[in-house]
Design an enzyme around this catalytic site. Structure first.
Site, PDB file in Angstrom:
ATOM      1  N   ASP A   1       1.061  -1.010  -0.378  1.00 34.07           N
ATOM      2  CA  ASP A   1       0.470  -0.371  -0.392  1.00 34.07           C
ATOM      3  C   ASP A   1       0.507   1.568  -0.322  1.00 34.07           C
ATOM      4  O   ASP A   1       1.743   1.090   0.695  1.00 34.07           O
ATOM      5  CB  ASP A   1      -0.944   0.115   0.973  1.00 34.07           C
ATOM      6  CG  ASP A   1      -1.619   0.958   1.159  1.00 34.07           C
ATOM      7  OD1 ASP A   1      -3.204   1.315   0.422  1.00 34.07           O
ATOM      8  OD2 ASP A   1      -1.247   1.413   1.986  1.00 34.07           O
TER       9      ASP A   1
ATOM     10  N   GLU B   1       1.660  -0.209  -4.862  1.00 34.64           N
ATOM     11  CA  GLU B   1       0.695   0.091  -5.493  1.00 34.64           C
ATOM     12  C   GLU B   1       1.690   1.837  -5.853  1.00 34.64           C
ATOM     13  O   GLU B   1       1.576   3.012  -5.088  1.00 34.64           O
ATOM     14  CB  GLU B   1      -0.536   0.291  -4.462  1.00 34.64           C
ATOM     15  CG  GLU B   1      -1.308   1.956  -5.001  1.00 34.64           C
ATOM     16  CD  GLU B   1      -1.973   2.873  -3.476  1.00 34.64           C
ATOM     17  OE1 GLU B   1      -2.852   3.000  -4.008  1.00 34.64           O
ATOM     18  OE2 GLU B   1      -1.271   2.516  -2.495  1.00 34.64           O
TER      19      GLU B   1
HETATM   20  C1  NOJ Z   1      -4.067   3.580  -0.619  1.00 38.07           C
HETATM   21  C2  NOJ Z   1      -5.762   2.602  -0.499  1.00 38.07           C
HETATM   22  O1  NOJ Z   1      -5.645   1.824  -1.966  1.00 38.07           O
HETATM   23  C3  NOJ Z   1      -6.585   3.535   0.034  1.00 38.07           C
HETATM   24  O2  NOJ Z   1      -7.060   3.107  -0.224  1.00 38.07           O
HETATM   25  C4  NOJ Z   1      -5.958   3.994   1.437  1.00 38.07           C
HETATM   26  O3  NOJ Z   1      -6.960   4.612   1.551  1.00 38.07           O
HETATM   27  C5  NOJ Z   1      -4.811   5.172   1.544  1.00 38.07           C
HETATM   28  N1  NOJ Z   1      -3.937   3.932   0.331  1.00 38.07           N
HETATM   29  C6  NOJ Z   1      -4.249   4.729   2.541  1.00 38.07           C
HETATM   30  O4  NOJ Z   1      -3.667   3.390   3.339  1.00 38.07           O
END
Ligand code: NOJ
Length: 604
Positions: free
Chosen positions: A255, A317
């Site tokens: 993430d 991500e």
């Molecule tokens: C990216 C995640 O996909 C999202 O849903 C989240 O709110 C943020 N990172 C913070 O962890």
């Protein structure tokens, strides 16, 4: 249906839309040639279809209105039938659920509302029986403020865990450097040290009376950022990853991974002009994202994960400005970082709401040629963005556009990442009243930013009850959209022309046809502004495959020259098309693509 999405939110805040999706460098002829050749690498994740499950919304097995792990286990046969190779489960760890699991309070357990560790073990084992691997979401940038580490860290400046998070004393509110914006966040005569903003609104600094300091949070204030400059943090986080690797998970989706480090000099970020949906100035997040230090952590993580058998995988991500930046996340020529950083340029096209063949061709060529031969990972949908069905749909050709996106995702050379419900054409269902919104950014940002509930609604399994087979509880955590009556698994399973069956055919072809499984990729008809066409070159003894996707609302007649793909003949056999007029096509000289038409044929 269009609304500002978190992608925009992150890019505008983080990099500014313009720089976020800037054009990248040139393509070298040698790289181009390499991308055109078939490969014989059978590593599982290079061919995989990975399916993202938002656990709250997939299947509720105990009637509390919230999805859970046993629910996922119950639906494994569906995933097997679809052809999925791996699932990525969004965070299911214990959490106060402020950010629906992305605020973790214990990295080595399961939130009771999702089940138990034994349920997770059973899910992994049952998935394995069906050749489905289980990947977890790993949130390394921040924890919940309820995590024991943060509770200790925030208890006093002398606590041994104090330095596990990012603390700063701020500056005097009356001092010369304090801007009117910073003064909005004043406490006890102090203001935040700089202009850094939370991606979810307001200053990224939160005052804590016990320490008389501010702590930094890139996301909600309940998500304090860990201090990755402290080696103890890396040690603890790697240990948690090992806890899950030991239990048999196949890898992690990392993430917000570019945000692990911040500028040690705490410099102000430059303004990008205008304000965002939360009312904060847009900033270029040059000092809070994509700092070079992160790559050292990723290389050590790759070494740690590689010690496990079975090709465990690290997925990132990675919203990045261009493909050359993406290459760094693979480890460039050394290929010693992430195996699969997500290419967000293709799937989200720099937030262009319209399909654009020229731009997509450019991005696809880049990710084939500018990443040192690493494996691309394409994605069009996730739990943070308006679904592609609504982003790209024009209200008139939605069914064709859904099929076109699936064809692109599943016939290119890339690993494919899908999001639950994408295979059905589940629409985004945005709340119409602020009092119904669950996602906090949708409450603070209303009505400009309505949050992410719309893309997180319960999976639509059938039309037998108003809960669409998702739950037996009349009240589900988010309402089941009215579209369940016609858009659901059961209805689509029995319709040969459904989007679900379209996906199944594509996934099965991708597995069984050597050109789609192992072939290289050669763009053809490269000046065509409307139709994206490419040939998947064939391994010895197999036939190449031609893919043509009309990204315009009017019919286009193609004049294809396939010599770039070393195809001499013109004869073709239709494998799959969404339009019956293309079924009889048997020559590449004779293709007129209907509006948003998709055509896949085997060259003879
Ligand atoms: C990216 C995640 O996909 C999202 O849903 C989240 O709110 C943020 N990172 C913070 O962890």
């Amino acid at each position: 249906m269009k609304r500002p999405s978190p992608v925009q939110l992150v890019c505008v805040t983080v990099l500014s839309a313009a720089s976020c999706f800037a054009q990248s460098g040139a393509v070298s002829p040698a790289d181009l040639k390499a991308a055109e050749k078939p490969s014989s690498d059978s590593t599982w994740w290079k061919h995989a279809v990975v399916y993202e499950i938002y656990p709250r919304s997939f299947q509720d097995s105990n009637g509390d209105g919230v999805g859970d792990l046993n629910g996922i286990t119950q639906r494994l046969d569906y995933l097997k039938d679809l052809g999925v190779d791996a699932i990525w489960i969004a965070p299911m760890y214990p959490s106060p659920q402020v950010d629906f699991g992305y605020d973790i309070s214990d990295y080595e357990n399961v939130d009771p509302q999702y089940g138990t560790l034994a349920d997770m073990d059973r899910l992994i084992a049952e998935a394995k029986k069906r050749n489905i691997r289980v990947c977890l979401d790993m949130v390394l940038n921040h924890t919940s403020d309820k995590h024991a580490w943060f509770q200790q860290s925030a208890s006093s400046r002398t606590d041994p865990k104090h330095d596990w998070y990012v603390w700063n004393e701020g500056k005097l509110a009356t001092g010369p450097g304090a801007t009117p914006y910073e003064k909005r966040f004043a406490h006890d005569g102090k203001v935040p040290i700089n202009d850094w903003e939370s991606g979810f609104g307001g200053s990224a600094w939160q005052w804590t009376p016990a320490t008389e300091q501010f702590y930094y949070h890139k996301f909600y204030r309940e998500q304090p950022d860990l201090n990755w400059r402290n080696p103890a943090v890396e040690k603890a986080m790697f240990a948690s990853m090992q806890f899950w690797l030991d239990r048999g998970v196949a890898g992690f989706r990392l993430d917000a991974i570019p945000t692990l480090f911040e500028d040690p000099q705490l410099r102000d970020e430059p303004e990008a002009g205008g304000v965002n949906a939360q009312g904060d100035p847009n900033l270029k997040d040059v000092y809070t994202s994509n700092l070079p230090e992160v790559h050292g952590v990723i290389r050590r993580m790759r070494t740690m994960v590689s010690k496990y058998p079975g090709d465990r995988v690290l997925i990132g991500e990675t919203y990045l400005p261009n493909t050359l930046e993406l290459d760094k996340w693979y480890g460039s020529a050394d290929k010693n970082e992430l195996q699969l950083p997500m290419d967000m340029l293709v799937g989200f096209q720099g937030n262009h709401a319209k399909l654009d063949a020229t731009k997509l061709r450019q991005y696809l060529v880049e990710v084939e040629t500018q990443v040192h031969g690493s494996q691309p990972l394409l994605v069009f949908d996730n739990h943070d963005n308006v679904r592609s069905h609504d982003r790209y749909g024009d209200g008139e050709h939605d069914a064709a556009i859904d099929r076109l996106i699936a064809a692109l995702l599943l016939t290119s050379r890339a690993t494919a990442l899908m999001y639950y419900g994408e295979e059905l054409g589940m629409p985004t269902t945005i709340p119409t009243r602020v009092e119904d919104v669950k996602d906090p950014i949708g409450i603070t940002g209303w009505p400009k930013e309505k949050g992410r509930d719309g893309e997180r609604t319960p999976m639509q399994w059938d039309a037998t009850t108003p809960q669409a087979g998702f739950s037996t509880n009349a009240k589900t955590w988010l309402p089941v959209p009215a579209s369940y009556a016609t858009i659901n698994v059961k209805a689509e399973q029995s319709d040969p022309q459904s989007l679900l069956n379209w996906h199944k055919k594509l996934i099965s072809m991708r597995r069984s046809l050597p050109a789609l499984h192992d072939g290289g990729l050669v763009m053809v008809d490269t000046d065509n502004p409307d139709v994206l066409s490419f040939v998947r070159t064939a391994p010895a003894g197999a036939k190449p495959v031609l893919v043509c996707l009309n990204m315009s609302a009017s019919p286009k007649t193609l004049h294809l020259d396939l010599s770039a793909a070393a195809v001499k003949g013109v004869e073709i056999r239709t494998l799959l098309t969404n339009d019956a007029t293309l079924t009889p096509v048997h020559s590449v000289k004779d293709v007129t693509m209907p509006a948003y038409g998709s055509y896949i044929g085997e060259l003879q």
